[in-house]
Design a protein around this motif. Structure first.
Motif, PDB file in Angstrom:
ATOM      1  N   THR A  17       0.821  -1.208   0.000  1.00 21.06           N
ATOM      2  CA  THR A  17       0.000   0.000   0.000  1.00 21.06           C
ATOM      3  C   THR A  17       0.858   1.261   0.000  1.00 21.06           C
ATOM      4  OG1 THR A  17      -0.149  -0.021   2.418  1.00 21.06           O
ATOM      5  CG2 THR A  17      -1.901  -1.148   1.209  1.00 21.06           C
ATOM      6  N   ALA A  18       0.253   2.342  -0.447  1.00 25.44           N
ATOM      7  CA  ALA A  18       0.923   3.642  -0.434  1.00 25.44           C
ATOM      8  C   ALA A  18       1.118   4.085   1.016  1.00 25.44           C
ATOM      9  CB  ALA A  18       0.096   4.665  -1.197  1.00 25.44           C
ATOM     10  N   PRO A  19       2.306   4.551   1.371  1.00 22.62           N
ATOM     11  CA  PRO A  19       2.551   4.985   2.745  1.00 22.62           C
ATOM     12  C   PRO A  19       1.985   6.372   3.053  1.00 22.62           C
ATOM     13  CG  PRO A  19       4.527   5.210   1.440  1.00 22.62           C
ATOM     14  CD  PRO A  19       3.511   4.555   0.558  1.00 22.62           C
ATOM     15  N   ALA A  20       1.562   7.101   2.014  1.00 23.54           N
ATOM     16  CA  ALA A  20       1.056   8.462   2.203  1.00 23.54           C
ATOM     17  C   ALA A  20       0.227   8.862   0.983  1.00 23.54           C
ATOM     18  CB  ALA A  20       2.233   9.441   2.366  1.00 23.54           C
ATOM     19  N   ASP A  21      -0.499   9.957   1.108  1.00 21.51           N
ATOM     20  CA  ASP A  21      -1.193  10.523  -0.048  1.00 21.51           C
ATOM     21  C   ASP A  21      -0.150  11.111  -0.990  1.00 21.51           C
ATOM     22  OD1 ASP A  21      -3.488   9.957   1.379  1.00 21.51           O
ATOM     23  OD2 ASP A  21      -4.041  12.037   1.751  1.00 21.51           O
ATOM     24  N   GLY A  22      -0.372  10.956  -2.289  1.00 17.61           N
ATOM     25  CA  GLY A  22       0.557  11.535  -3.254  1.00 17.61           C
ATOM     26  C   GLY A  22       0.302  11.020  -4.646  1.00 17.61           C
ATOM     27  N   VAL A  23       1.349  11.011  -5.447  1.00 17.65           N
ATOM     28  CA  VAL A  23       1.292  10.531  -6.822  1.00 17.65           C
ATOM     29  C   VAL A  23       2.381   9.479  -6.997  1.00 17.65           C
ATOM     30  CG1 VAL A  23       1.629  11.173  -9.253  1.00 17.65           C
ATOM     31  CG2 VAL A  23       0.382  12.706  -7.720  1.00 17.65           C
ATOM     32  N   LEU A  24       2.015   8.344  -7.603  1.00 18.18           N
ATOM     33  CA  LEU A  24       3.006   7.308  -7.877  1.00 18.18           C
ATOM     34  C   LEU A  24       3.921   7.841  -8.979  1.00 18.18           C
ATOM     35  CD1 LEU A  24       3.958   4.440  -7.224  1.00 18.18           C
ATOM     36  CD2 LEU A  24       2.472   3.633  -9.046  1.00 18.18           C
ATOM     37  N   ALA A  25       5.087   8.325  -8.584  1.00 16.44           N
ATOM     38  CA  ALA A  25       6.000   8.977  -9.520  1.00 16.44           C
ATOM     39  C   ALA A  25       6.692   7.981 -10.441  1.00 16.44           C
ATOM     40  CB  ALA A  25       7.038   9.806  -8.755  1.00 16.44           C
ATOM     41  N   LYS A  26       7.155   6.846  -9.871  1.00 16.50           N
ATOM     42  CA  LYS A  26       7.900   5.862 -10.662  1.00 16.50           C
ATOM     43  C   LYS A  26       7.631   4.461 -10.162  1.00 16.50           C
ATOM     44  CE  LYS A  26      12.007   8.741 -11.388  1.00 16.50           C
ATOM     45  NZ  LYS A  26      13.439   8.840 -11.087  1.00 16.50           N
ATOM     46  N   GLN A  27       7.469   3.534 -11.088  1.00 16.34           N
ATOM     47  CA  GLN A  27       7.490   2.112 -10.783  1.00 16.34           C
ATOM     48  C   GLN A  27       8.921   1.667 -11.054  1.00 16.34           C
ATOM     49  OE1 GLN A  27       4.632   0.572 -13.557  1.00 16.34           O
ATOM     50  NE2 GLN A  27       2.878   1.028 -12.243  1.00 16.34           N
TER      51      GLN A  27
END
Length: 99
Positions: free
Chosen positions: A53-63
């Motif tokens: 899971t995402a650790p915070a609100d934001g945008v997935l910048a890079k896989q």
């Protein structure tokens, strides 16, 4: 000027004997906005399949890892842009994949 706010999402540690896992599927695309605790990828180990899971609100910048690739525990899976950095990479604001 504020410091870049990038959070690295690591391969989680899921047991004493688990040393690596495999990314089964990305559930969020690069440039996609995510919220804290939203699943961003599914992983499999020799013991269990789970979601990261995402650790915070934001945008997935890079896989940083492709589907089907093995990843050592603790190694980076993705980078999450948070705060002002999230706005810079969001497609809705003209970032990668947008406008």
């Amino acid at each position: 000027m504020s410091e870049p706010a990038t959070v690295v999402v690591p391969m989680p540690h899921m047991g004493v004997s688990v040393e690596e896992g495999t990314v089964i599927e990305w559930l969020a695309a690069a440039g996609e906005e995510v919220v804290a605790e939203q699943p961003i990828c599914a992983i499999a180990t020799d013991k269990v399949d789970t979601e990261v899971t995402a650790p915070a609100d934001g945008v997935l910048a890079k896989q940083l890892v492709g589907e089907g690739e093995n990843v050592a525990v603790g190694a980076p899976l993705a980078e999450l842009a948070v705060g002002a950095d999230a706005a810079a990479v969001s497609p809705a604001n003209g970032g990668p994949g947008g406008g």
